[in-house]
Every structure is written in structure tokens, then in C-alpha cells.
Design an enzyme around this catalytic site. Structure first.
Site, PDB file in Angstrom:
ATOM      1  CD  GLU A  50       4.453  -0.271   4.054  1.00 43.38           C
ATOM      2  OE1 GLU A  50       5.010   0.192   3.232  1.00 43.38           O
ATOM      3  OE2 GLU A  50       4.710  -1.627   4.594  1.00 43.38           O
ATOM      4  CG  ASP A  75       0.565  -3.213  -3.127  1.00 42.59           C
ATOM      5  OD1 ASP A  75      -0.081  -3.214  -3.893  1.00 42.59           O
ATOM      6  OD2 ASP A  75       1.651  -2.226  -2.529  1.00 42.59           O
ATOM      7  CG  ASP A 124       1.398   6.896  -9.168  1.00 46.19           C
ATOM      8  OD1 ASP A 124       1.992   8.303  -9.304  1.00 46.19           O
ATOM      9  OD2 ASP A 124       1.412   6.378 -10.199  1.00 46.19           O
ATOM     10  CE  LYS A 128       0.127  12.126 -17.640  1.00 48.27           C
ATOM     11  NZ  LYS A 128      -0.021  11.133 -18.609  1.00 48.27           N
ATOM     12  CG  ASP A 160      10.637   9.433  -4.767  1.00 47.55           C
ATOM     13  OD1 ASP A 160       9.354   8.802  -4.388  1.00 47.55           O
ATOM     14  OD2 ASP A 160      10.861   9.653  -5.927  1.00 47.55           O
TER      15      ASP A 160
END
Length: 225
Positions: A50, A75, A124, A128, A160
Site C-alpha cells: 500500500e 509511507d 495527493d 498543479k 476521492d
């Protein structure tokens, strides 16, 4: 830095399921690369990553659902995934681990064909333009994943962000990748992939927040090699 965060960092150093290599460890030959099954998990079960695991709840949830697989949450923020690592240890779970590193270095930690699946959960979206190459489904990242994902290996994207969903779907279609499943709203759709019931049953902290705000949750399941 808060006392709680310092305490989590300290405990991560002694938790048996947390691996915190340095950048030099990665670049100079990580000792578990190609040996995760034999030297860490000590079994021959499939390995699932993950990427951007946050608090680790998805990695832990998947590990509970699929005890016949090994899971590794990746992470850079160790104070966050401490929650998942601690829960796993407290519950005696031996099929889930956490690797603290930048995802840009992920291919330095796994050997060829070592990983069976990848989950990318609520990354994220890097909207941009100048941040394009930082999207975890950017072609550069997909090429990284190919270095260690087994032939026919699967990637899951749960987000999302309609932007990231659309960007990823468009690129995959244009590049000729096999798209197994794509949903624009996994909770609103009457049907979804019957092989992934956990898609709705396991929710991350951020997924709960996004859903509470009325955001739709999207999903893509695809192969990249």
C-alpha cells in the site's frame, strides 16, 4: 514537535513490524530486497504494497481480510503509520509490516517480480501542472512499479479525486493498459467488482472524512505489465 509524535517515533524503533532504512541503505543495496518472503515474513505468500499508507488502517484491514497474503504499508510519515503498526502488533498479526521511505525510492526496496499487487489509497492528486510527475499513477511511477511487480500483477487506485481518477483512466486507456474495473462512485454504484468486497468494507481515516463531506469515492483496478 509534540510529545505524542516523539513517543511514536521512539516506539517505531522497537516495533518488530516497522522498517526504517536510510536513503543510503536504499541506494547501496537494501538487505531485504528480493528477500521479504524468506527473511522477513518467513513464508511464500503473495506480497501486497500500500503506497502512501497514512495511518495504516487499510494495510491492517487488508491483512485481517486476507491472512494468506503479506502486506507492506509504505509511507514517509512514521508518526502516522505508528497507529497501524501498533494495532497489528497488539493483535499478534504477522502478515503486515510498514516501511518508512519516500515512495520515489520504492523500487530500491523490492526485487524483480517480488510484489503481487499494489494499492494506492487516497494519494495527493498533485493537481498543479508542475507537480504532474509526483502523481503516483504518472507514467514514471508506473515504470518504477514494473521493476518489482510480477507479470500480470495488479494495481488498485482508490481516490476521492475525480481529477486523478480521470487522469489515470485516460492515460491507461491511451497507453493500452488492461483496465479490469473502473467505478466513478463505489458507494453509489449498484454493482462493483465481486472479487473485492473489502473495497467498501475497509475505509481509511481520510476516506471517512471525504465521504462525510459528500465526496464520491472512485476506484480503478488495472494491470501494468
Amino acid at each position: 514537535m509534540g510529545k505524542n509524535k516523539l513517543a511514536r517515533f521512539a516506539e517505531n524503533k522497537i516495533l518488530p513490524n516497522v522498517i526504517q532504512p536510510t536513503r543510503e541503505d536504499a541506494l547501496n543495496g537494501f538487505d531485504l530486497k528480493g528477500k521479504w518472503r524468506t527473511d522477513f515474513f518467513k513464508n511464500d505468500h503473495p506480497i501486497v504494497l500500500e503506497l502512501g499508507c497514512g495511518k495504516g488502517e487499510y494495510s491492517v484491514g487488508l491483512a485481517k481480510t486476507f491472512p494468506e497474503k503479506n502486506f507492506i504499508g509504505v509511507d514517509i510519515k512514521g508518526a502516522r503509520f505508528w497507529f497501524g503498526a501498533k494495532e497489528a502488533v497488539d493483535n499478534g498479526m504477522t502478515n503486515v509490516a510498514f516501511l518508512r521511505t519516500q515512495i520515489e525510492l520504492v523500487d530500491y526496496f523490492f526485487g524483480e517480480n517480488e510484489v503481487d499487487e499494489i494499492w494506492i489509497t487516497f494519494p495527493d492528486p498533485q493537481i498543479k501542472y508542475k507537480r504532474t510527475k509526483h502523481r503516483l499513477t504518472h507514467p514514471d511511477f508506473l515504470e518504477r512499479y514494473k521493476k518489482f511487480l510480477k507479470p500480470g500483477g495488479i494495481v488498485h487506485l482508490k481516490t476521492d479525486s475525480e481529477f486523478l481518477h480521470g487522469y489515470t483512466l485516460g492515460y491507461l486507456q491511451g497507453a493500452g493498459y488492461e483496465i479490469i474495473t473502473a467505478h466513478h462512485d463505489i458507494y453509489g454504484a449498484p454493482e462493483y467488482d465481486p472479487n473485492t468486497p473489502h473495497l467498501r468494507d475497509i475505509r481509511t481515516y481520510y476516506e471517512e472524512l471525504f465521504s462525510a463531506k459528500g465526496k464520491t469515492i472512485t476506484y480503478i483496478k488495472f494491470r501494468i505489465n
